[in-house]
Write an enzyme that holds these catalytic residues in place. Structure first.
Site, PDB file in Angstrom:
ATOM      1  N   HIS A  82       0.854  -1.192   0.000  1.00 44.55           N
ATOM      2  CA  HIS A  82       0.000   0.000   0.000  1.00 44.55           C
ATOM      3  C   HIS A  82       0.887   1.238   0.000  1.00 44.55           C
ATOM      4  O   HIS A  82       1.930   1.260   0.645  1.00 44.55           O
ATOM      5  CB  HIS A  82      -0.916   0.010   1.228  1.00 44.55           C
ATOM      6  CG  HIS A  82      -2.129   0.876   1.061  1.00 44.55           C
ATOM      7  ND1 HIS A  82      -3.344   0.394   0.605  1.00 44.55           N
ATOM      8  CD2 HIS A  82      -2.311   2.203   1.268  1.00 44.55           C
ATOM      9  CE1 HIS A  82      -4.218   1.379   0.552  1.00 44.55           C
ATOM     10  NE2 HIS A  82      -3.614   2.499   0.946  1.00 44.55           N
ATOM     11  N   ASP A 161     -13.844   3.556   6.865  1.00 43.50           N
ATOM     12  CA  ASP A 161     -12.818   4.203   6.031  1.00 43.50           C
ATOM     13  C   ASP A 161     -13.426   4.682   4.713  1.00 43.50           C
ATOM     14  O   ASP A 161     -13.063   5.752   4.214  1.00 43.50           O
ATOM     15  CB  ASP A 161     -11.643   3.254   5.753  1.00 43.50           C
ATOM     16  CG  ASP A 161     -10.535   3.960   4.968  1.00 43.50           C
ATOM     17  OD1 ASP A 161     -10.035   4.987   5.455  1.00 43.50           O
ATOM     18  OD2 ASP A 161     -10.188   3.515   3.865  1.00 43.50           O
ATOM     19  N   ARG A 168     -12.376  13.109   3.674  1.00 44.42           N
ATOM     20  CA  ARG A 168     -11.022  13.687   3.768  1.00 44.42           C
ATOM     21  C   ARG A 168     -10.556  14.180   2.410  1.00 44.42           C
ATOM     22  O   ARG A 168      -9.843  15.180   2.307  1.00 44.42           O
ATOM     23  CB  ARG A 168     -10.041  12.643   4.320  1.00 44.42           C
ATOM     24  CG  ARG A 168     -10.225  12.375   5.805  1.00 44.42           C
ATOM     25  CD  ARG A 168      -9.401  11.173   6.256  1.00 44.42           C
ATOM     26  NE  ARG A 168      -7.993  11.337   6.057  1.00 44.42           N
ATOM     27  CZ  ARG A 168      -7.156  10.366   5.623  1.00 44.42           C
ATOM     28  NH1 ARG A 168      -7.619   9.164   5.363  1.00 44.42           N
ATOM     29  NH2 ARG A 168      -5.880  10.606   5.476  1.00 44.42           N
ATOM     30  N   SER A 183      -6.437   4.873   8.418  1.00 55.38           N
ATOM     31  CA  SER A 183      -7.084   4.575   7.139  1.00 55.38           C
ATOM     32  C   SER A 183      -6.391   3.387   6.452  1.00 55.38           C
ATOM     33  O   SER A 183      -7.039   2.421   6.041  1.00 55.38           O
ATOM     34  CB  SER A 183      -7.029   5.825   6.246  1.00 55.38           C
ATOM     35  OG  SER A 183      -7.306   5.504   4.921  1.00 55.38           O
ATOM     36  N   LYS A 187      -7.650  -0.995   6.641  1.00 53.74           N
ATOM     37  CA  LYS A 187      -7.899  -1.762   5.406  1.00 53.74           C
ATOM     38  C   LYS A 187      -6.980  -2.976   5.328  1.00 53.74           C
ATOM     39  O   LYS A 187      -7.400  -4.073   4.976  1.00 53.74           O
ATOM     40  CB  LYS A 187      -7.649  -0.886   4.161  1.00 53.74           C
ATOM     41  CG  LYS A 187      -8.691   0.176   3.916  1.00 53.74           C
ATOM     42  CD  LYS A 187      -8.596   0.782   2.521  1.00 53.74           C
ATOM     43  CE  LYS A 187      -7.494   1.800   2.336  1.00 53.74           C
ATOM     44  NZ  LYS A 187      -7.676   3.069   3.035  1.00 53.74           N
TER      45      LYS A 187
END
Ligand code: URA
Length: 434
Positions: A82, A161, A168, A183, A187
């Site tokens: 990520h 999220d 956001r 966040s 996930k």
């Protein structure tokens, strides 16, 4: 819990209790707390920060807002990558199929565009028909049978999220270590993975612009992952210029395809392979770094990674033919090329302003309900350190709206700086955090 009091408490810099965070976040996720109160709390967190205990509480509450996948018993090593967000960062689209070919199971939950940075989901959706909203069982089946499944947060997995992220994106509350940590990690933990590599971007196109802040973010992410029993490492990588040459949803898919066909820009491929090597070496600690990179290059050279991307595209409802016929994709109606008005070595690019220019052109959202225009975006024709002459092409912008094109032209040119001598360039892979 009275939302007003929680906002007030955080705005004065006090730490919130777990119950306050829980009731606020779940209340918002369930539609009981409106956007305006959540926006106010996010801004208070953005300005006042959170302690590491609060960050952990926020992560746990967001994780528990939905289901958690269970891949125990899966024959492959289950892992993911990520990024903290940058401009032109399309690594996930290359790396997921590469890893899947190499036997890693990649249950990837990605996000949409966030602030100035692009999002994997928006990019994937530029492939006609590609469905990022699979049911959990369908997604799990794909991960087990194909080695990867690419989805977004849903009403059942990371729903908190999903809503907070979208808010956001349009309220300038992205650049916050606790908010990014919760966040991303909610996930990733929900994916049920065993290994995780984080690409923490640093520089003028990243949410964390200094190395100090990037290290703080990397450490926060790695410590949360490790605390949940996930083998987690982070690479801090440079974001003082876009990664690769393409910015914008379809443009980035196109560049990813070219990368998987062996024609990717060097910086994009190097970051991809470096992140992939982290995962491969978690799965098999006997592998050397060079071996882990070579294995990945082979999946590109023999076409298997590209075939995997086409296969997953088809299985997720997309039309894989468009990936074979890149040149047939509809082009935006208007385009303009910006040329250099100076000569010298390119020493600086205002990367964040390129990200915002992409939004202005139609590639991102200004308000939650905005629709993305997939054929808007840009190609850059130069990289930091290039020797440029007056009149050389710097970048080409594409948009469906001619006025938008004109409005960003001037602002973009101002973001390029030059020196007379070769500038010192930042390293691409800056640091590794374990
Ligand atoms: N990626 C995410 O999923 N969340 C963030 O906050 C930033 C990047």
């Amino acid at each position: 819990m009275i939302p007003y009091q929680v906002i007030e408490k955080k705005s004065q810099g006090f730490a919130l209790k777990e119950t306050e965070i829980r009731e606020f976040v779940l209340g918002y996720s369930n539609g009981l707390i409106p956007d305006y109160q959540m926006s106010a709390l996010l801004m208070a967190i953005f300005i006042k920060g959170m302690t590491s205990d609060e960050t952990l509480d926020l992560t746990r509450v967001m994780l528990e807002s939905g289901e958690r996948m269970d891949f125990s018993g899966s024959p492959g090593f289950v892992a993911d990558k990520h990024s903290t967000g940058g401009v032109g960062d399309k690594v996930s689209i290359l790396l997921a199929p590469i890893l899947a070919v190499l036997g890693i199971h990649v249950p990837m939950i990605s996000g949409r565009g966030l602030g100035h940075s692009g999002g994997t989901l928006d990019k994937l959706e530029s492939i006609p028909g590609f469905n990022v909203n699979l049911g959990l069982q369908e997604w799990k089946d794909l991960v087990l049978s194909q080695g990867l499944g690419l989805i977004g947060q849903t009403g059942t997995i990371c729903p908190a999220d999903k809503k907070i992220y979208a808010l956001r994106d349009v309220t300038a509350t992205v650049r916050s270590i606790p908010l990014i940590s919760a966040s991303i990690m909610s996930k990733k933990i929900a994916e049920g993975i065993q290994g995780l590599v984080l690409d923490v971007k640093t520089g003028n196109g990243a949410f964390m612009q200094t190395l100090t802040d990037s290290r703080l973010l990397a450490n926060s992410l790695v410590s949360i992952g490790t605390g949940y029993g996930i083998k987690t490492t982070a690479l801090i990588t440079d974001m003082n210029q876009p990664l690769g040459l393409a910015i914008g949803n379809w443009f980035e898919i196109e560049e990813s395809v070219r990368g998987l066909q062996g024609n990717g820009p060097a910086d994009l491929m190097d970051v991809t392979y470096a992140l992939g090597a982290e995962i491969l070496r978690m799965a098999d600690p006997k592998l050397s770094q060079d071996e882990a990179v070579e294995m990945q290059k082979k999946t590109v050279a023999d076409g298997s990674a590209f075939e995997k991307l086409k296969k997953i595209t088809e299985l997720q409802g997309g039309n894989p033919k468009v990936l074979d016929e890149l040149e047939k994709y509809p082009k935006a109606r208007f385009q303009t090329t910006i040329r250099s008005t100076q000569s010298g070595y390119l020493s600086g690019i205002d990367t964040m302003s390129l990200g915002f220019a992409g939004i202005q052109l139609g590639a991102g959202r200004k308000i939650i309900s905005d629709r993305i225009d997939h054929s808007s975006g840009m190609y850059i024709h130069c990289k930091l350190g290039d020797k440029m002459g007056v009149g050389d092409e710097m970048l080409t912008l594409y948009s469906e709206d001619e006025d938008k094109l004109r409005s960003v032209e001037e602002q973009i040119s101002a973001g390029f700086t030059f020196t007379e001598t070769t500038p010192e360039l930042p390293p691409l892979i800056v640091e590794r955090i374990t």
